[in-house]
Design a protein around this motif. Structure first.
Motif, PDB file in Angstrom:
ATOM      1  N   SER A   1      -7.452   7.373  -3.264  1.00  0.00           N
ATOM      2  CA  SER A   1      -8.191   6.729  -2.183  1.00  0.00           C
ATOM      3  C   SER A   1      -7.237   6.459  -1.035  1.00  0.00           C
ATOM      4  O   SER A   1      -6.101   6.030  -1.248  1.00  0.00           O
ATOM      5  CB  SER A   1      -8.812   5.413  -2.678  1.00  0.00           C
ATOM      6  OG  SER A   1      -9.524   4.779  -1.635  1.00  0.00           O
ATOM      7  N   LYS A   2      -7.687   6.722   0.173  1.00  0.00           N
ATOM      8  CA  LYS A   2      -6.838   6.542   1.344  1.00  0.00           C
ATOM      9  C   LYS A   2      -7.429   5.521   2.300  1.00  0.00           C
ATOM     10  O   LYS A   2      -8.649   5.356   2.368  1.00  0.00           O
ATOM     11  CB  LYS A   2      -6.645   7.884   2.071  1.00  0.00           C
ATOM     12  CG  LYS A   2      -5.902   8.922   1.245  1.00  0.00           C
ATOM     13  CD  LYS A   2      -5.649  10.180   2.041  1.00  0.00           C
ATOM     14  CE  LYS A   2      -4.914  11.215   1.197  1.00  0.00           C
ATOM     15  NZ  LYS A   2      -3.571  10.761   0.794  1.00  0.00           N
ATOM     16  N   VAL A   3      -6.537   4.841   3.005  1.00  0.00           N
ATOM     17  CA  VAL A   3      -6.931   3.878   4.030  1.00  0.00           C
ATOM     18  C   VAL A   3      -6.562   4.465   5.384  1.00  0.00           C
ATOM     19  O   VAL A   3      -5.419   4.895   5.588  1.00  0.00           O
ATOM     20  CB  VAL A   3      -6.220   2.519   3.835  1.00  0.00           C
ATOM     21  CG1 VAL A   3      -6.590   1.568   4.959  1.00  0.00           C
ATOM     22  CG2 VAL A   3      -6.589   1.918   2.487  1.00  0.00           C
TER      23      VAL A   3
ATOM     24  N   TYR B   1       0.847  -1.188   0.000  1.00  0.00           N
ATOM     25  CA  TYR B   1       0.000   0.000   0.000  1.00  0.00           C
ATOM     26  C   TYR B   1       0.884   1.240   0.000  1.00  0.00           C
ATOM     27  O   TYR B   1       2.065   1.188   0.310  1.00  0.00           O
ATOM     28  CB  TYR B   1      -0.911   0.007   1.227  1.00  0.00           C
ATOM     29  CG  TYR B   1      -1.942  -1.099   1.200  1.00  0.00           C
ATOM     30  CD1 TYR B   1      -3.149  -0.933   0.524  1.00  0.00           C
ATOM     31  CD2 TYR B   1      -1.706  -2.310   1.841  1.00  0.00           C
ATOM     32  CE1 TYR B   1      -4.096  -1.945   0.488  1.00  0.00           C
ATOM     33  CE2 TYR B   1      -2.637  -3.329   1.802  1.00  0.00           C
ATOM     34  CZ  TYR B   1      -3.834  -3.144   1.126  1.00  0.00           C
ATOM     35  OH  TYR B   1      -4.750  -4.164   1.084  1.00  0.00           O
TER      36      TYR B   1
ATOM     37  N   ARG C   1     -13.560   3.095   4.394  1.00  0.00           N
ATOM     38  CA  ARG C   1     -12.881   1.864   4.765  1.00  0.00           C
ATOM     39  C   ARG C   1     -11.768   2.179   5.758  1.00  0.00           C
ATOM     40  O   ARG C   1     -11.225   3.284   5.781  1.00  0.00           O
ATOM     41  CB  ARG C   1     -12.311   1.161   3.537  1.00  0.00           C
ATOM     42  CG  ARG C   1     -11.187   1.898   2.837  1.00  0.00           C
ATOM     43  CD  ARG C   1     -10.996   1.391   1.429  1.00  0.00           C
ATOM     44  NE  ARG C   1     -12.163   1.693   0.606  1.00  0.00           N
ATOM     45  CZ  ARG C   1     -12.371   1.191  -0.604  1.00  0.00           C
ATOM     46  NH1 ARG C   1     -11.509   0.333  -1.122  1.00  0.00           N
ATOM     47  NH2 ARG C   1     -13.446   1.519  -1.299  1.00  0.00           N
TER      48      ARG C   1
ATOM     49  N   ASP D   1      -2.044   5.792   1.414  1.00  0.00           N
ATOM     50  CA  ASP D   1      -2.672   5.772   0.092  1.00  0.00           C
ATOM     51  C   ASP D   1      -2.950   4.333  -0.325  1.00  0.00           C
ATOM     52  O   ASP D   1      -2.120   3.445  -0.123  1.00  0.00           O
ATOM     53  CB  ASP D   1      -1.760   6.430  -0.954  1.00  0.00           C
ATOM     54  CG  ASP D   1      -1.573   7.916  -0.702  1.00  0.00           C
ATOM     55  OD1 ASP D   1      -2.460   8.517  -0.083  1.00  0.00           O
ATOM     56  OD2 ASP D   1      -0.533   8.453  -1.126  1.00  0.00           O
ATOM     57  N   GLN D   2      -4.118   4.140  -0.935  1.00  0.00           N
ATOM     58  CA  GLN D   2      -4.448   2.813  -1.427  1.00  0.00           C
ATOM     59  C   GLN D   2      -3.997   2.627  -2.870  1.00  0.00           C
ATOM     60  O   GLN D   2      -3.764   1.505  -3.308  1.00  0.00           O
ATOM     61  CB  GLN D   2      -5.961   2.564  -1.315  1.00  0.00           C
ATOM     62  CG  GLN D   2      -6.367   1.144  -1.662  1.00  0.00           C
ATOM     63  CD  GLN D   2      -7.832   0.887  -1.421  1.00  0.00           C
ATOM     64  OE1 GLN D   2      -8.539   1.759  -0.942  1.00  0.00           O
ATOM     65  NE2 GLN D   2      -8.306  -0.301  -1.748  1.00  0.00           N
ATOM     66  N   ASP D   3      -3.831   3.717  -3.608  1.00  0.00           N
ATOM     67  CA  ASP D   3      -3.420   3.622  -4.999  1.00  0.00           C
ATOM     68  C   ASP D   3      -2.242   4.558  -5.250  1.00  0.00           C
ATOM     69  O   ASP D   3      -1.873   5.373  -4.406  1.00  0.00           O
ATOM     70  CB  ASP D   3      -4.585   3.982  -5.934  1.00  0.00           C
ATOM     71  CG  ASP D   3      -5.129   5.368  -5.644  1.00  0.00           C
ATOM     72  OD1 ASP D   3      -4.560   6.343  -6.142  1.00  0.00           O
ATOM     73  OD2 ASP D   3      -6.111   5.471  -4.873  1.00  0.00           O
TER      74      ASP D   3
END
Length: 303
Positions: free
Chosen positions: A209-211, A179, A242, A202-204
């Motif tokens: 998109s963030k986690v 990630y 999420r 960051d998820q991407d």
């Protein structure tokens, strides 16, 4: 290596070396226990493929197992000190003790030893049976036992550090898992006024998109309940849909059910058992001590 004790045979010598109440490092213990056993120069000269003397490796494993059940304490990194439980072991088994006998003491309430009970026990006990298992299976079983011991020590080390260290450790783990995008977009939030969020990652690759991460450094037995998850969801409101909740202990059944059936937010729960396994798998907080290379005949070569 004829006459050299197995790692089990080094447990009592290690206890004897510490019976005066002193504290010694692992390196010092290797020499002290070897002297008590009376190893010859030839035996001390037997070296593993990793470059470590065989006797030192076995003594290290003996120390690890004694510490696992509370017979030894680690007052500081790499140092050992005998406990009341260790003195009991030495008094009861002055000539030697096996791993099974050591573990059995933990089931007796009159003894001071506190056995290690993993969060999730394997379906079958890990045992080495040379007459049944082939060499590859023995290697796999041995590695599983090493990972079990390292998992426990990982959680102990995390519990012994300050909260900020643990929060950064879980961010480092998620980065190691892939990630954070190519530039490693992840950070631990400030301890003050973090709004119930301990880390953001960051998820991407683009960071679209963030986690969000919540990390609870709880001792064994202090489970994370449904209210903690509800508070985490409240912190996620307006930020993300999420989140990952990580703890060194475990989750209550109510918390697990809440996460599984929540429709607005996707919640991933990582307990201490899974956390330690992930740290081992992705090399966070651990380093490779040795590499085993297993070979077989190349049939194409002989065709």
């Amino acid at each position: 290596m004829s006459g050299m004790p197995t790692w089990e045979g080094f447990m009592v010598p290690c206890l004897k070396a510490l019976s005066d109440g002193s504290t010694h490092s692992r390196r010092e213990m290797a020499k002290l226990a070897a002297d008590i056993v009376g190893l010859s120069d030839e035996q001390r000269g037997v070296i593993l493929n990793s470059g470590e003397p065989t006797y030192a490796n076995r003594i290290g494993w003996a120390l690890s197992q004694l510490a696992r059940v509370g017979a030894l304490a680690r007052p500081s990194r790499g140092n050992y000190h005998i406990t009341d439980a260790g003195r009991q072991v030495l008094a009861q088994f002055p000539q030697g003790i096996t791993e099974n006998q050591l573990d059995a003491l933990g089931q007796d309430p009159t003894w001071a030893i506190t056995p290690y009970v993993p969060a999730k026990k394997p379906e079958r006990p890990i045992t080495i049976e040379p007459t049944v298992l082939d060499p590859s299976e023995q290697i796999q079983q041995g590695i599983a036992r090493i990972h079990e011991a390292v998992s426990k020590e990982l959680l102990e080390r995390l519990l012994g550090k300050e909260p900020a260290f643990f929060e950064q450790a879980v961010v480092d783990l998620l980065l190691a898992m892939g990630y954070g995008g190519s530039d490693g977009g992840g950070e631990a939030t400030q301890l003050v006024n973090d709004g119930g969020i301990d880390g953001v990652i960051d998820q991407d690759v683009l960071g679209l998109s963030k986690v969000y991460v919540q990390a609870k450094r709880y001792k064994p037995g202090n489970t994370v309940g449904r209210p903690e998850l509800q508070g985490f969801v409240g912190a996620l409101s307006g930020k993300a849909d999420r989140g990952v909740f990580i703890t060194t202990s475990s989750f209550s059944p109510g918390a697990v059910e809440y996460a599984a059936h929540h429709t607005s937010y996707r919640l991933i729960l990582i307990d201490g058992h899974r956390l330690a396994n992930l740290m081992i798998r992705f090399g966070v907080g651990v380093q490779t001590k040795d590499t085993v290379r297993v070979v077989e005949i190349d049939e194409d070569f002989f065709e």
